[in-house]
Design a protein around this motif. Structure first.
Motif, mmCIF file in Angstrom:
data_model
loop_
_atom_site.group_PDB
_atom_site.id
_atom_site.type_symbol
_atom_site.label_atom_id
_atom_site.label_comp_id
_atom_site.label_asym_id
_atom_site.label_seq_id
_atom_site.Cartn_x
_atom_site.Cartn_y
_atom_site.Cartn_z
ATOM 1 N N LYS A 1 32.302 -22.772 30.565
ATOM 2 C CA LYS A 1 33.244 -22.564 29.449
ATOM 3 C C LYS A 1 34.110 -23.790 29.198
ATOM 4 N N ARG B 1 21.612 -21.605 26.866
ATOM 5 C CA ARG B 1 22.127 -20.881 25.695
ATOM 6 C C ARG B 1 21.698 -21.572 24.401
ATOM 7 N N TYR C 1 30.977 -18.681 23.243
ATOM 8 C CA TYR C 1 30.763 -17.449 24.030
ATOM 9 C C TYR C 1 31.586 -16.290 23.482
#
Ligand code: ADP
Length: 293
Positions: free
Chosen positions: A115, A128, A292
């Motif tokens: 993150k 991702r 996210y």
């Protein structure tokens, strides 16, 4: 032939980011903060990191530069990364590459909280991206997408030939250009050092993205009339007439290739300046918790 002005595009993006920061401040929000870890004194790395920190100041971000000597241990680095992962003041951070040989780069990159991984190098972000989920995109490929988009270059159904398969540029670029979004939706060919007859492939290309670090590798005979040519190469070649003692040369033989192109990036002033702008953009997204989400 249109020059893709990366310097101007980068300035525009940085102005947009600065306006966002001003709004965050006006609303009493937290100012984005980027930290950078730099190991050793390699000229290129020092310049890149210094420019990143200066760019943070220009757009109103907070920034922290953490420096280590070449002999820093892997454990020391990992401990610092853990500290940054848990520091609420730091929205995102980067570890400038390359690292000295005694340090396991993969282990270091994997220690970064995905993150806060604004370079987009953590396997979670790579995965991702491949899956088409919200992720931090690596800055150079993201910058190339911005250039294509802001110059409204048609990409759907085009044949894009990426030369070079590094984890930082070529490989992610090939994936992004194949995705069903704009810019993208291309048929992609990924060439590398074992490609037989590179010219055969580049001659088919509507869009060439060269990221190999070999000055002048892409010559005029290798490029189709009307092609879009993106040059990611920035090799330092000795030049006594320059104050620095060197100048930057791209992977493309610009003087001879440019007349054949519909669009082409210069070196310097093409892709390079966008890389910093996209790192700032990722940091802003980190601060806004946009990824996210
Ligand atoms: P960058 O970080 O700019 O992408 P790297 O040096 O990490 O650069 O990667 C260089 C890439 O270029 C490698 O994937 C390599 O396979 C590729 N490459 C090197 N030489 C050639 C060549 N002659 N033709 C095609 N690809 C090449």
């Amino acid at each position: 032939m249109t020059l893709l002005d990366g310097k101007k595009t980068s300035e525009t993006i940085q102005q947009e980011i600065a306006a966002d920061v001003a709004e965050i401040k006006a609303n009493g929000g937290k100012v984005p903060h980027l930290a950078a870890i730099l190991v050793g004194n390699d000229g290129g790395s020092v310049t890149y990191v210094t420019n990143k920190v200066l760019a943070c100041e220009r757009v109103g971000f907070g920034s922290t530069l953490i420096r280590y000597e070449d002999d820093v241990t892997e454990d020391e680095l990992l401990a610092k990364i853990e500290e940054l992962n848990n520091d609420d003041e730091i929205d995102g951070f980067i570890v400038q590459l390359p690292l000295p040989k005694h340090i396991n780069t993969d282990k270091v990159l994997e220690a970064v909280d995905p993150k806060k991984d604004v370079d987009g190098f953590h396997p979670t972000n790579v995965g991702r991206m491949v899956a088409g989920l919200s992720a931090y995109l690596p800055a150079t490929p993201a910058g190339i997408l911005q250039l294509l988009a802001r110059y409204e270059i048609e990409t759907k159904g085009k044949h894009c030939v990426v030369v070079g398969r590094s984890n930082i540029v070529g490989s992610p670029m090939s994936i992004l250009m194949s995705k069903p979004n704009y810019p993208g939706n291309c048929t992609v060919t990924l060439c590398h050092r074992n490609t037989v007859n590179l010219a055969y492939h580049t001659l088919q290309a509507d869009i060439i993205i060269a990221a190999v670090g070999i000055p002048g590798l892409i010559t005029a005979e290798m490029v189709k009339e009307g092609a879009v040519v993106i040059d990611v190469g920035t090799t330092r070649v000795a030049d006594e007439t320059r104050k620095a003692g060197y100048r930057l040369r791209g992977d493309v033989d610009f003087d001879n290739v440019a007349p054949k192109c519909s669009f082409i990036t210069p070196v310097p002033g093409g892709v390079g300046p966008l890389t910093i702008a996209m790192l700032l953009k990722n940091t802003l997204r980190a601060a806004k918790r946009e990824v996210y989400a």
